[in-house]
Design a protein around this motif. Structure first.
Motif, PDB file in Angstrom:
ATOM      1  N   UNK A 256       1.001  -0.844   0.257  1.00 30.42           N
ATOM      2  CA  UNK A 256       0.123   0.087  -0.048  1.00 30.42           C
ATOM      3  C   UNK A 256       0.738   1.101   0.398  1.00 30.42           C
ATOM      4  N   UNK A 257      -0.027   1.863   0.163  1.00 30.56           N
ATOM      5  CA  UNK A 257       1.186   3.696  -0.332  1.00 30.56           C
ATOM      6  C   UNK A 257      -0.009   4.779  -1.540  1.00 30.56           C
ATOM      7  N   UNK A 258       0.900   5.989  -0.990  1.00 35.76           N
ATOM      8  CA  UNK A 258      -0.094   6.965  -3.082  1.00 35.76           C
ATOM      9  C   UNK A 258       0.885   6.797  -3.561  1.00 35.76           C
TER      10      UNK A 258
ATOM     11  N   UNK B  46       4.564   5.992  -4.880  1.00 33.30           N
ATOM     12  CA  UNK B  46       5.467   5.743  -4.257  1.00 33.30           C
ATOM     13  C   UNK B  46       6.041   4.334  -4.863  1.00 33.30           C
ATOM     14  N   UNK B  47       5.924   3.678  -6.243  1.00 31.82           N
ATOM     15  CA  UNK B  47       6.775   3.104  -6.708  1.00 31.82           C
ATOM     16  C   UNK B  47       6.144   1.826  -6.241  1.00 31.82           C
ATOM     17  N   UNK B  48       4.858   1.291  -5.785  1.00 37.09           N
ATOM     18  CA  UNK B  48       4.208   0.408  -5.580  1.00 37.09           C
ATOM     19  C   UNK B  48       4.271  -0.353  -6.570  1.00 37.09           C
ATOM     20  N   UNK B  49       3.693   0.285  -7.815  1.00 32.30           N
ATOM     21  CA  UNK B  49       3.729  -1.100  -9.161  1.00 32.30           C
ATOM     22  C   UNK B  49       4.949  -0.836  -9.906  1.00 32.30           C
ATOM     23  N   UNK B  50       6.387  -0.379  -9.617  1.00 27.64           N
ATOM     24  CA  UNK B  50       7.413  -0.275 -10.232  1.00 27.64           C
ATOM     25  C   UNK B  50       7.733  -1.019  -9.226  1.00 27.64           C
ATOM     26  N   UNK B  51       7.581  -1.834  -8.483  1.00 26.94           N
ATOM     27  CA  UNK B  51       8.270  -2.499  -7.239  1.00 26.94           C
ATOM     28  C   UNK B  51       7.728  -4.552  -7.680  1.00 26.94           C
ATOM     29  N   UNK B  52       6.845  -4.340  -8.426  1.00 29.00           N
ATOM     30  CA  UNK B  52       5.542  -5.203  -8.865  1.00 29.00           C
ATOM     31  C   UNK B  52       6.030  -5.274 -10.195  1.00 29.00           C
ATOM     32  N   UNK B  53       6.047  -4.159 -10.988  1.00 26.74           N
ATOM     33  CA  UNK B  53       6.447  -4.954 -12.413  1.00 26.74           C
ATOM     34  C   UNK B  53       8.022  -5.323 -12.956  1.00 26.74           C
ATOM     35  N   UNK B  54       9.043  -4.420 -11.853  1.00 21.28           N
ATOM     36  CA  UNK B  54      10.082  -5.558 -11.139  1.00 21.28           C
ATOM     37  C   UNK B  54       9.737  -6.276 -11.180  1.00 21.28           C
TER      38      UNK B  54
ATOM     39  N   UNK C  56       4.024  -0.803   3.672  1.00 20.41           N
ATOM     40  CA  UNK C  56       3.806   0.300   2.977  1.00 20.41           C
ATOM     41  C   UNK C  56       4.772   1.036   2.683  1.00 20.41           C
ATOM     42  N   UNK C  57       4.942   1.957   1.458  1.00 21.78           N
ATOM     43  CA  UNK C  57       5.898   2.175   0.626  1.00 21.78           C
ATOM     44  C   UNK C  57       4.999   3.796   0.436  1.00 21.78           C
ATOM     45  N   UNK C  58       6.825   4.554   0.211  1.00 21.12           N
ATOM     46  CA  UNK C  58       6.457   6.379   0.568  1.00 21.12           C
ATOM     47  C   UNK C  58       7.672   6.290   0.132  1.00 21.12           C
ATOM     48  N   UNK C  59       7.782   7.020  -1.472  1.00 17.98           N
ATOM     49  CA  UNK C  59       8.705   7.882  -2.119  1.00 17.98           C
ATOM     50  C   UNK C  59       9.788   7.541  -2.526  1.00 17.98           C
ATOM     51  N   UNK C  60       9.243   5.562  -2.530  1.00 22.03           N
ATOM     52  CA  UNK C  60      10.563   4.336  -3.296  1.00 22.03           C
ATOM     53  C   UNK C  60      11.158   3.913  -2.183  1.00 22.03           C
ATOM     54  N   UNK C  61      10.317   4.186  -1.378  1.00 22.38           N
ATOM     55  CA  UNK C  61      11.462   3.174  -0.049  1.00 22.38           C
ATOM     56  C   UNK C  61       9.895   1.809   0.097  1.00 22.38           C
TER      57      UNK C  61
END
Lengths: 253, 267
Positions: A37-39, A42-50, A212-217
């Motif tokens: 979760x996160x706004x 915040x990089x959530x989708x990018x993480x999943x795509x990685x 919980x992710x925020x600003x890439x971390x």
């Protein structure tokens, strides 16, 4: 630790000068349902795509059963058959019927026999309640129906892990429920899942691990109780407070 | 003899049609043959060029692949720009006489015609195919990759069928253009419809009458072509309704579900 499927260590991703992910570490074990979760942004989708190698990480490692997969030697296509993905925008093949959408990967990628592939596809289409619609084309279905077919398509490949990238964000409110219900039943069956979501009720009630992710971390992670009942990080608190204010209904459902 | 020749427009037309039937028909058949073969081969060239031009290069690829692909792409780009950027009538003479005088190859009427129309169409189709591939939503590619398809499989089963559907109007457009523009091949002695009409006209100096007939035949051919292409498109789109595959008769009494009406612009 034989149950560990995916380990992400020190993962980083930059787009040009834009740092999207920084030093991400976590593991996914068999049967885990992890909600991220996160706004937005915040990089959530990018993480999943990685994790599915749709984006190439710029640093760090992703280990699949202990094997690093983000190296040149690894066959990304083969790896992806074990790690399925469900997209926000469904991405069903528009030129194929519902049944063919669920069969093509099995016959062409897994080289299964057509009859076996059809039987298998039917099993999963029944599971998501879309068996009556096998002859329909994607553009003849509603959003919720499309997403259920997309889940069946991913399941038909019999992956070890299923990644969900905001699976209900493109749906009308009345269709969110039918997709979440399918996801709940998958979780009950013991499917290993990683879900990027804005559905806080789902994250709280269905997952056993919340990130919980925020600003890439990763700001904070833990059990749903830890994150939702007594968040420690200030940003987590702020995010959840905003969420309960604006979407009070989502949490009380 | 001359005294029996008709002097009015209609009479001359009838005279030409009855006395030069086979000449016009053979010319029309030649035109159709050149247009069909030229468009088909041109499409094939276009598909190959368009597909090569859209092969993705990722940072992980080997240096050899990058260099080779880069080199091939430059060649293809030159091909497309040269043949798209010069008139077919000039290309026809350039290639035909070039081959004849410097390579000692007499291409012959048919081969020269097919060759020139094909490579010309190929240059246009390459851009059309490239555009068609790019215009297929990237999500389709990601959906295919996510179930483990390779780039080639993704192209073959997912992207290309959708590209083909999207560029059919353009293929039809090219066929119609080729029916008309094959007339420029008269400069290298290809006896297609325009050449046949000119020959016939020359015999009596009845240019207006002969060209009226040629106009009518060209128009019939192009109208028929666009009609058949529309039918093909409709057939490819399939039915707007689908059968609900259920044995539960209570579920849906009609047994059929109607999808959303297929919207068409400009009709």
């Amino acid at each position: 630790m034989s149950d560990e499927i995916i380990r992400v260590s020190h993962l980083g991703k930059t787009f040009g000068k834009n740092v999207v992910l920084r030093d991400i570490n976590f593991t996914v074990s068999r049967g885990d349902v992890t909600s991220i979760i996160g706004s937005s942004g915040s990089g959530k989708s990018t993480l999943l795509r990685c994790i599915n190698l749709l984006e190439t990480p710029t640093s760090g490692e992703i280990l699949y059963h202990g094997e690093p997969i983000n190296s040149r030697k690894v066959n990304a296509s083969e790896y992806r058959t074990h790690v399925g993905m469900v997209f926000q925008s469904f991405n069903l093949f528009n030129n194929m019927s519902v049944l063919d959408n669920c069969v093509i990967g099995q016959t062409k990628v897994l080289k299964k026999k057509k009859e076996d592939a059809v039987a298998n596809a039917m099993k999963y289409l029944e599971k998501v309640g879309m068996a009556p619609y096998i002859n329909a084309k994607p553009n003849q279905l509603s959003g919720g129906q499309k997403q259920r077919v997309a889940i069946a398509r991913a399941l038909a490949m019999e992956p070890e892990v299923l990644l969900f990238d905001e699976p209900t964000s493109a749906l009308d409110p009345e269709m969110v429920g039918e997709v979440l219900e399918v996801m709940r039943s998958l979780a009950r069956d013991g499917m290993t899942m990683m879900v990027v979501t804005h559905e806080m009720a789902f994250a709280r009630d269905v997952s056993n691990h919340v990130v919980f992710m925020s600003e890439g971390v990763i700001c904070e992670e833990g059990t749903p109780d830890e994150i939702f009942e007594c968040p420690k990080n200030a940003r987590t608190k702020e995010f959840l407070a905003r969420f309960t204010q604006s979407r009070g209904l989502a949490l009380s459902s | 003899m001359t005294s029996s020749l008709p002097t009015d427009f209609l009479g001359r037309i009838i005279y030409l049609i009855t006395n030069y039937t086979s000449s016009f028909l053979r010319g029309a058949a030649t035109t159709i043959a050149i247009a069909l073969v030229g468009t088909a081969v041109g499409c094939l060239i276009g598909f190959i060029v368009g597909i090569i031009q859209t092969i993705p290069v990722s940072a992980n690829d080997s240096k050899l692949k990058k260099i080779l692909l880069g080199f091939v792409n430059v060649i293809l780009k030159i091909y497309v720009e040269v043949f798209r950027g010069t008139p077919m009538i000039v290309q026809a003479m350039f290639i035909y006489y070039g081959a004849l005088m410097y390579l000692d190859i007499n291409m012959g009427m048919w081969f020269a015609a097919f060759f020139i129309v094909s490579i010309n169409t190929g240059a246009y189709m390459a851009e059309t195919v490239r555009g068609g591939i790019i215009s297929v939503d990237w999500g389709q590619t990601e959906g295919a990759m996510a179930i483990g398809m390779t780039h080639f499989q993704t192209m073959l089963y997912v992207v290309f069928p959708q590209t083909l559907r999207n560029i059919i109007p353009q293929i039809g457009n090219n066929l119609i253009i080729n029916i008309k523009d094959s007339s420029v091949l008269s400069v290298i002695g290809t006896v297609e419809l325009f050449y046949a009409a000119k020959q016939t006209a020359g015999a009596y100096y009845w240019y207006f009458e002969s060209m009226t007939i040629a106009m009518a035949i060209y128009l019939v051919m192009t109208l028929l072509t666009s009609f058949l292409l529309r039918k093909w498109e409709k057939k490819l789109d399939g039915s707007a309704v689908f059968d609900l595959a259920t044995t539960d008769t209570l579920a849906h009494t009609s047994g059929m579900l109607h999808g959303p009406e297929r919207k068409q612009r400009g009709i």
